[in-house]
Design a protein around this motif. Structure first.
Motif, mmCIF file in Angstrom:
data_model
loop_
_atom_site.group_PDB
_atom_site.id
_atom_site.type_symbol
_atom_site.label_atom_id
_atom_site.label_comp_id
_atom_site.label_asym_id
_atom_site.label_seq_id
_atom_site.Cartn_x
_atom_site.Cartn_y
_atom_site.Cartn_z
ATOM 1 N N LEU A 256 -4.675 0.014 -8.201
ATOM 2 C CA LEU A 256 -4.224 -0.486 -9.564
ATOM 3 C C LEU A 256 -3.571 -2.239 -9.857
ATOM 4 O O LEU A 256 -3.568 -2.525 -9.948
ATOM 5 C CB LEU A 256 -3.850 0.281 -10.667
ATOM 6 N N ALA A 257 -2.066 -1.834 -8.758
ATOM 7 C CA ALA A 257 -2.019 -2.743 -8.310
ATOM 8 C C ALA A 257 -2.584 -3.930 -7.927
ATOM 9 O O ALA A 257 -2.628 -5.615 -8.606
ATOM 10 C CB ALA A 257 -0.857 -2.835 -7.498
ATOM 11 N N THR A 258 -3.424 -4.154 -7.001
ATOM 12 C CA THR A 258 -4.451 -5.245 -6.940
ATOM 13 C C THR A 258 -5.215 -5.677 -8.356
ATOM 14 O O THR A 258 -5.115 -7.158 -8.402
ATOM 15 C CB THR A 258 -5.609 -5.094 -5.845
ATOM 16 N N VAL A 259 -5.892 -4.973 -8.814
ATOM 17 C CA VAL A 259 -6.284 -5.633 -10.288
ATOM 18 C C VAL A 259 -5.421 -6.628 -11.033
ATOM 19 O O VAL A 259 -5.850 -7.109 -11.357
ATOM 20 C CB VAL A 259 -6.919 -4.039 -11.051
ATOM 21 N N PRO B 155 -3.892 15.052 -3.519
ATOM 22 C CA PRO B 155 -3.545 14.249 -4.450
ATOM 23 C C PRO B 155 -2.490 13.337 -4.023
ATOM 24 O O PRO B 155 -2.380 12.209 -4.400
ATOM 25 C CB PRO B 155 -2.584 15.355 -5.260
ATOM 26 N N GLU B 156 -1.228 13.698 -3.070
ATOM 27 C CA GLU B 156 -0.774 12.175 -2.418
ATOM 28 C C GLU B 156 -1.782 10.428 -1.734
ATOM 29 O O GLU B 156 -1.295 9.979 -2.918
ATOM 30 C CB GLU B 156 0.133 12.505 -1.133
ATOM 31 N N ALA B 157 -2.148 11.283 -1.137
ATOM 32 C CA ALA B 157 -3.439 9.861 -0.585
ATOM 33 C C ALA B 157 -3.838 9.555 -1.657
ATOM 34 O O ALA B 157 -4.147 7.780 -1.311
ATOM 35 C CB ALA B 157 -4.305 11.083 0.536
ATOM 36 N N VAL B 158 -4.255 10.524 -2.418
ATOM 37 C CA VAL B 158 -4.986 9.291 -3.543
ATOM 38 C C VAL B 158 -4.155 8.653 -4.352
ATOM 39 O O VAL B 158 -4.513 7.777 -4.906
ATOM 40 C CB VAL B 158 -5.988 10.739 -4.437
ATOM 41 N N THR B 159 -3.413 9.281 -4.530
ATOM 42 C CA THR B 159 -1.993 7.988 -5.109
ATOM 43 C C THR B 159 -1.984 7.391 -4.736
ATOM 44 O O THR B 159 -2.245 6.220 -5.488
ATOM 45 C CB THR B 159 -0.657 9.270 -5.642
ATOM 46 N N VAL B 160 -1.667 7.076 -3.863
ATOM 47 C CA VAL B 160 -0.914 6.002 -2.754
ATOM 48 C C VAL B 160 -2.200 4.867 -3.310
ATOM 49 O O VAL B 160 -2.154 3.854 -3.125
ATOM 50 C CB VAL B 160 -1.252 6.324 -1.174
ATOM 51 N N VAL B 161 -3.542 5.509 -2.630
ATOM 52 C CA VAL B 161 -4.749 4.543 -2.480
ATOM 53 C C VAL B 161 -4.925 4.316 -3.792
ATOM 54 O O VAL B 161 -5.024 2.794 -4.515
ATOM 55 C CB VAL B 161 -6.028 5.128 -2.337
ATOM 56 N N LEU B 162 -4.865 4.502 -5.047
ATOM 57 C CA LEU B 162 -5.053 4.072 -6.448
ATOM 58 C C LEU B 162 -4.009 3.076 -7.043
ATOM 59 O O LEU B 162 -4.116 2.260 -7.920
ATOM 60 C CB LEU B 162 -5.390 5.515 -7.283
ATOM 61 N N VAL B 163 -3.134 3.258 -6.813
ATOM 62 C CA VAL B 163 -1.864 2.338 -7.136
ATOM 63 C C VAL B 163 -2.366 1.589 -6.569
ATOM 64 O O VAL B 163 -1.973 0.314 -7.274
ATOM 65 C CB VAL B 163 -0.294 3.758 -6.733
ATOM 66 N N THR B 164 -2.455 1.730 -5.241
ATOM 67 C CA THR B 164 -2.707 0.243 -4.548
ATOM 68 C C THR B 164 -3.644 -0.207 -5.569
ATOM 69 O O THR B 164 -3.674 -1.666 -5.455
ATOM 70 C CB THR B 164 -2.685 0.657 -3.048
#
Length: 379
Positions: A74-77, A63-72
């Motif tokens: 979302l920030a890009t969007v 979940p930590e890896a998925v959290t980092v990727v998805l937050v990245t």
């Protein structure tokens, strides 16, 4: 994005984020929040990580890896959406995108995916819409609704953060001499999301209101840091320096986007002071918007400022002359500082000023000197 992902891959998530992910895991597995799991934060602090956790379980990844990727992502969007809504001049878009990516993806460092980080990512389009309201622009209803929902997510995460939106909205009202900027559909969306969240807390998480909130009022909230320590911390000092630098760069006439960023930064500082802890994550949104305000001024379309920073959006026959003039002016200014009051006649002739020059004056005069040289002396 690559730099942010590499940075997070070589480090670990903040302990707060790890704990909230663990709490979300236990709630998904059937534990009752605030009874089986003691957590001082309101339900939104756990709910925002549940989509990340659900996806991580579905694809069998940590979940930590998925959290980092998805937050990245979302920030890009958020950056792309905010850029489209702000609609800056084409020549400044790459610089602004880079600055926004830095403050949202690289600057957080070990605060990555903290609640305040996610809150700023969600609220950036809302702040951009408020900038448009100050300028008197209209937005498509869908864009305003989405921006308002993002602002509502920020307020649901931490109600104190509403203080970041109010100064910009107040400025829009004063500038337009009308209450219409505060009655846009973005505010309707924000209010509806907050009302819906309050209903969820009341019906699904009654133990927070009955058990945890009274305990927080008696133990956690009164435990504040001292005012001198709060006011001398990075949460206040860095935004204050950002305000001073932005005003100096703008020569007292900051653009509307930069001014709005500064007002929102001041609002985030106020929210941090209300919380009274002085934690780095509490000050991150204020610092981020302060730096973004500086970037907005540095990329402001201005011939003198483009010359001063060695930038030129329109390559032409005098580009090398401008760069040479800038180098000569900078070297002369450096010799003035090193020598104190003793300055060579050549440097005085170059600077053409009796007192320390401003960047715009120094750049303009040096450019004028360079363009008056014979063509044979030019690079």
């Amino acid at each position: 994005m690559v730099l942010a992902l590499a940075q997070q891959a070589l480090s670990s998530l903040n302990c707060d984020v790890s704990w909230l992910i663990t709490t979300a895991e236990r709630v998904i597995d059937g534990a009752v929040l605030y009874r089986d799991v003691e957590e001082v934060n309101p339900p939104a602090s756990i709910l925002i990580y549940m989509p990340f956790l659900a996806l991580a379980r579905a694809i069998a990844l940590p979940p930590e890896a998925v959290t980092v990727v998805l937050v990245t992502v979302l920030a890009t969007v958020s950056i792309i959406t905010s850029g489209r809504l702000l609609d800056p001049p084409p020549e400044t878009q790459p610089q602004l995108a880079g600055a926004a990516a830095f403050v949202l993806l690289v600057l957080p460092a070990d605060l990555f995916a903290q609640r305040e980080h996610i809150a700023l990512i969600a609220a950036l389009p809302m702040l951009t819409v408020l900038v448009g309201r100050v300028e008197g622009r209209a937005f498509r209803r869908r864009d305003a609704w989405m921006a308002g929902l993002g602002g509502g997510i920020m307020v649901a995460i931490k109600p104190h953060l509403l203080l970041a939106l109010l100064p910009v909205a107040g400025w829009a009202i004063l500038r337009q001499r009308s209450a219409r900027p505060a009655l846009g559909v973005e505010w309707v969306a924000l209010a509806l999301l907050c009302v819906g969240y309050a209903f969820v807390v009341w019906t699904v998480f009654p133990l927070y209101l009955d058990h945890m909130l009274p305990l927080l009022r008696r133990v956690y909230l009164p435990n504040r840091d001292s005012w001198p320590h709060l006011l001398m911390g990075s949460m206040v000092l860095i935004p204050a320096v950002a305000v001073a630098l932005t005003v100096w760069i703008a020569r007292g006439r900051a653009t509307i986007p930069a001014t709005a960023a500064l007002l929102a930064s001041v609002g985030f500082v106020a929210a941090g002071l209300v919380q009274g802890k002085g934690y780095l994550n509490h000050g991150y949104p204020a610092v981020a918007l302060g730096l973004l305000a500086i970037a907005l001024e540095l990329t402001r379309p201005s011939p003198v400022r483009r010359f001063w920073y060695g930038l030129s959006c329109r390559p032409g026959p005098y580009r090398h002359v401008r760069l040479r003039a800038g180098r000569e002016a900078l070297c002369a200014a450096g010799r003035c500082v090193a020598a104190g009051s003793t300055t060579s006649e050549n440097d005085r002739r170059l600077l053409r000023l009796r007192a320390w020059p401003s960047p715009d004056a120094l750049g303009g005069r040096a450019l004028g000197r360079a363009t008056r040289q014979p063509m044979g002396d030019r690079e």
